[in-house]
Design an enzyme around this catalytic site. Structure first.
Site, short mmCIF file in Angstrom:
data_model
loop_
_atom_site.label_atom_id
_atom_site.label_comp_id
_atom_site.label_asym_id
_atom_site.label_seq_id
_atom_site.Cartn_x
_atom_site.Cartn_y
_atom_site.Cartn_z
N HIS A 1 77.68 19.55 36.54
CA HIS A 1 78.79 20.32 35.95
C HIS A 1 80.11 19.73 36.46
O HIS A 1 80.20 19.28 37.60
CB HIS A 1 78.66 21.79 36.33
CG HIS A 1 79.59 22.67 35.56
ND1 HIS A 1 80.92 22.78 35.89
CD2 HIS A 1 79.41 23.41 34.45
CE1 HIS A 1 81.51 23.58 35.01
NE2 HIS A 1 80.61 23.98 34.12
N TRP B 1 76.75 31.58 34.88
CA TRP B 1 77.55 32.62 35.54
C TRP B 1 78.44 32.07 36.65
O TRP B 1 79.23 32.80 37.23
CB TRP B 1 76.63 33.74 36.07
CG TRP B 1 76.08 34.62 34.99
CD1 TRP B 1 76.35 34.53 33.66
CD2 TRP B 1 75.18 35.72 35.14
NE1 TRP B 1 75.67 35.52 32.97
CE2 TRP B 1 74.94 36.27 33.87
CE3 TRP B 1 74.53 36.31 36.24
CZ2 TRP B 1 74.10 37.35 33.66
CZ3 TRP B 1 73.69 37.39 36.04
CH2 TRP B 1 73.49 37.91 34.75
N LYS B 2 78.24 30.80 36.98
CA LYS B 2 79.05 30.16 38.05
C LYS B 2 78.98 31.01 39.33
O LYS B 2 77.94 31.61 39.59
CB LYS B 2 80.49 29.94 37.57
CG LYS B 2 80.54 29.22 36.23
CD LYS B 2 81.89 28.71 35.85
CE LYS B 2 81.81 28.01 34.51
NZ LYS B 2 83.03 27.32 34.13
N GLU C 1 80.69 19.05 27.62
CA GLU C 1 81.70 20.03 28.02
C GLU C 1 83.02 19.32 28.29
O GLU C 1 83.24 18.81 29.40
CB GLU C 1 81.25 20.75 29.31
CG GLU C 1 79.96 21.51 29.17
CD GLU C 1 79.89 22.68 30.15
OE1 GLU C 1 79.67 23.79 29.69
OE2 GLU C 1 80.08 22.48 31.35
N GLY D 1 80.24 30.02 29.76
CA GLY D 1 80.67 30.54 31.05
C GLY D 1 81.19 31.96 30.90
O GLY D 1 80.42 32.94 30.90
N GLY D 2 82.50 32.09 30.73
CA GLY D 2 83.15 33.40 30.67
C GLY D 2 82.46 34.42 29.77
O GLY D 2 82.21 35.56 30.18
P1 PGA Z 1 83.57 28.59 29.79
O1 PGA Z 1 82.65 27.71 30.80
O2 PGA Z 1 82.68 29.05 28.69
O3 PGA Z 1 84.09 29.71 30.63
O4 PGA Z 1 84.65 27.67 29.31
C1 PGA Z 1 81.68 26.84 30.31
C2 PGA Z 1 81.06 26.07 31.45
O5 PGA Z 1 81.79 25.67 32.38
O6 PGA Z 1 79.83 25.82 31.47
#
Ligand code: PGA
Length: 256
Positions: A96, A10-11, A168, A235-236
């Site tokens: 990350h 979720w950052k 990633e 993420g998103g």
């Molecule tokens: P994203 O992010 O799915 O929004 O590209 C992935 C992440 O940074 O772990």
């Protein structure tokens, strides 16, 4: 057999109130249903206790997005593995690309965090991946090898079952651009070969390697069906209960 891991990052989104609503929604969607793989949500620290509570009667696991290398003491702003354990956290995302870029985290520092987490029984998800200019210069393998080997050199292969890598590509994070299934498979197989070289092929077969970078319901199936893709770090698309659940359902259908 490796279980797939569908993990949400979720950052710096979803404070306690929003996180509770979102986690409740996810738990509700899966209430009474089977999930044969692993589902994980990594909210911001302050939201963790609320998410843990929402997931109390479900199979969803929780993780943090960072941790420090010391147990306690004068380290203003930091959080220790024992604090995460007290909250019943199972996982922690480490290295990350946003932490590498905005907080100057080095491979060496990340390796120390990975070692500390493993010795305190919190499973690390080590993120590795190249930037756009590195991909354009065809340096992706060189970059990932350095990031990964610094960690592998400091960790014993007895931890293979608990050690997770997330590939990633930085150019695919939050951009809507995704690595093609072939690009992902090639890098995942390369990562597994590095683990086999540093540790052993037995250990390499146990390590789960997640793909991260704009994974969403529309591309999850082709990515998750690749031989060496053992889940996603999302993420998103993890910030909406329905899209995250849809990716989980796709993982369930793939079965592996
Ligand atoms: P994203 O992010 O799915 O929004 O590209 C992935 C992440 O940074 O772990």
């Amino acid at each position: 057999m490796r279980k797939l891991l569908v993990a949400g990052n979720w950052k710096m989104n979803a404070g306690p109130t929003e996180a509770k609503v979102l986690a409740d929604e996810m738990a509700e969607i899966w209430k009474g249903k089977q999930f044969s793989h692993e589902a994980l949500i990594c909210p911001p620290y302050v939201s963790l206790p609320f998410v843990v509570k929402s997931f109390r009667d479900s199979f969803f696991k929780t993780g943090a997005q960072n941790v420090y290398t010391e147990d306690n003491g004068a380290y203003t702003g930091e959080i220790s593995t024992s604090m995460l354990k007290e909250l019943t956290c199972d996982y922690v995302i480490l290295g990350h690309s946003e932490r590498r870029e905005y907080f100057q985290e080095t491979d060496e520092f990340i390796a120390q965090k990975v070692s500390k987490s493993l010795s305190d029984s919190i499973r690390p998800i080590l993120c590795v991946g190249e930037k756009l200019d590195e991909r354009k210069a065809d340096k992706q393998k060189e970059v990932v090898e350095k990031q990964l080997n610094t960690v592998l050199n400091q960790v014993d292969e007895k931890h293979a079952d608990d050690f997770v890598v997330a590939y990633e590509p930085v150019w695919a994070i939050g951009t809507g651009e995704t690595a093609s299934p072939e690009q992902a498979q090639e890098m995942h197989a390369f990562i597994r070969s590095l683990i086999a070289d540093s540790w052993s092929s037995d250990a390499a077969e146990k390590v789960r390697i997640l793909y991260g970078g704009s994974m969403k319901p529309a591309n999850a199936e082709e990515l998750l069906s690749q031989k060496d893709v053992d889940g996603g770090l999302i993420g998103g698309a993890s910030l909406k209960a329905d899209s995250f659940s849809e990716i989980m359902s796709i993982a369930e259908q793939i079965g592996k």
